[in-house]
Design an enzyme around this catalytic site. Structure first.
Site, mmCIF file in Angstrom:
data_model
loop_
_atom_site.group_PDB
_atom_site.id
_atom_site.type_symbol
_atom_site.label_atom_id
_atom_site.label_comp_id
_atom_site.label_asym_id
_atom_site.label_seq_id
_atom_site.Cartn_x
_atom_site.Cartn_y
_atom_site.Cartn_z
ATOM 1 N N GLU A 38 38.170 32.260 27.735
ATOM 2 C CA GLU A 38 38.745 32.318 29.024
ATOM 3 C C GLU A 38 39.358 33.677 29.084
ATOM 4 O O GLU A 38 39.599 34.106 30.559
ATOM 5 C CB GLU A 38 39.981 31.215 28.876
ATOM 6 C CG GLU A 38 39.425 29.893 28.792
ATOM 7 C CD GLU A 38 38.942 29.283 30.339
ATOM 8 O OE1 GLU A 38 39.195 30.032 31.142
ATOM 9 O OE2 GLU A 38 37.998 28.530 30.353
ATOM 10 N N ASP A 56 35.780 31.065 41.780
ATOM 11 C CA ASP A 56 34.928 29.964 41.567
ATOM 12 C C ASP A 56 35.158 28.739 42.139
ATOM 13 O O ASP A 56 34.843 27.570 42.028
ATOM 14 C CB ASP A 56 35.088 29.491 39.846
ATOM 15 C CG ASP A 56 36.728 29.102 39.706
ATOM 16 O OD1 ASP A 56 37.368 29.121 40.657
ATOM 17 O OD2 ASP A 56 36.845 28.616 38.487
ATOM 18 N N THR A 61 43.322 30.705 39.126
ATOM 19 C CA THR A 61 43.264 30.438 37.658
ATOM 20 C C THR A 61 44.224 30.991 36.910
ATOM 21 O O THR A 61 44.606 32.380 36.939
ATOM 22 C CB THR A 61 41.954 30.767 37.332
ATOM 23 O OG1 THR A 61 40.898 29.906 37.977
ATOM 24 C CG2 THR A 61 41.782 30.240 35.557
#
Length: 254
Positions: A38, A56, A61
């Protein structure tokens, strides 16, 4: 019952039970493995303040496992933080987070949300909230299901990593759908199947789900991480561990 009997027999003969992912050291290894994929770093505790839009379709995020403004888990996290520390620096964004849930919009969040997130990330209360939401939504359900399926630490990690990326839902591209696809190909150890055979089926199903989404089409976290451990027969996820993600090499020595 048979598993418990065999475990008792093993201990009686002087053997030791292998630690599952709830063991603090094994759990820390799992966090490092996820962080390598990640955040390109083994230092997962440095990721509380991470935040960006990775294009995305999930909005921002952020944090230690990629809480997203568009998928509800970031909203739940900030709500928990506000419950534990009313008036915190992120509380004012709750109305906007509720509005953008389910979209990739930043409406009501820009321009200062990322700066305020990084400020909050220095607060131990927010750090603990991230830990607790990670466990409630992803880690605990993944490990619980894996143990029901008779899987050891590697399988428990495979479930957890899939749940982090794909979410815990039941559609074909979420964890539940991936597991269902694997079950159509192989039996779990709890069903009398071979653990390695089942995990190969699960990782195959995981790859198919990843390739169905442009943002996840790089499958190295399966191919050059989890599959490497599986091919080595390291079902207990025992260090030393060596793997690659996105071409970068990592090692956990102990």
């Amino acid at each position: 019952m048979l598993t418990a009997t065999l475990l008792t027999l093993s201990l009686a003969l002087g053997g030791t039970a292998s630690a599952d992912l709830t063991d603090p050291h094994k759990k820390d290894i799992a966090m490092q493995l996820v962080s390598s994929a990640e955040n390109s770093s083994l230092d997962w505790k440095a990721q509380y303040g991470y935040i960006e839009d990775i294009d995305d379709g999930r909005g921002y995020t952020a944090g230690i496992i990629g809480f997203c403004s568009g998928t509800g888990d970031m909203l739940a996290l900030v709500e928990l933080y506000a419950e534990r520390k009313p008036g915190n620096v992120l509380a004012k964004y709750l109305p906007a987070l509720r509005r953008v849930d389910g979209t990739d919009s930043h409406a009501g969040l820009d321009p200062n949300f990322t700066k305020d997130w990084r400020t909050a990330a220095k607060d131990p209360v927010f750090q603990q909230a991230q830990n607790d939401e990670r466990d409630r939504v992803y880690f605990n359900p993944a490990v619980r299901q894996a143990k029901k399926d008779g899987l050891r630490a590697l399988g428990q990690f495979a479930y957890y990593d899939a749940m982090v990326m794909h979410g815990p839902g039941g559609d074909k591209l979420s964890f539940g759908g991936i597991r269902k696809s694997a079950l159509a190909k192989a039996r779990t150890p709890a069903q009398g199947g071979d653990e390695t055979t089942y995990l190969h089926a699960f990782l195959d199903a995981r790859k198919a789900a990843m390739k169905a989404e442009e943002a996840h089409e790089d499958t190295t976290r399966v191919d050059t991480m989890q599959r490497v451990f599986l091919n080595a027969g390291n079902l207990d996820l025992t260090p030393p561990l060596k793997w690659k993600v996105y071409g970068d090499s990592y090692t956990i020595k102990s």
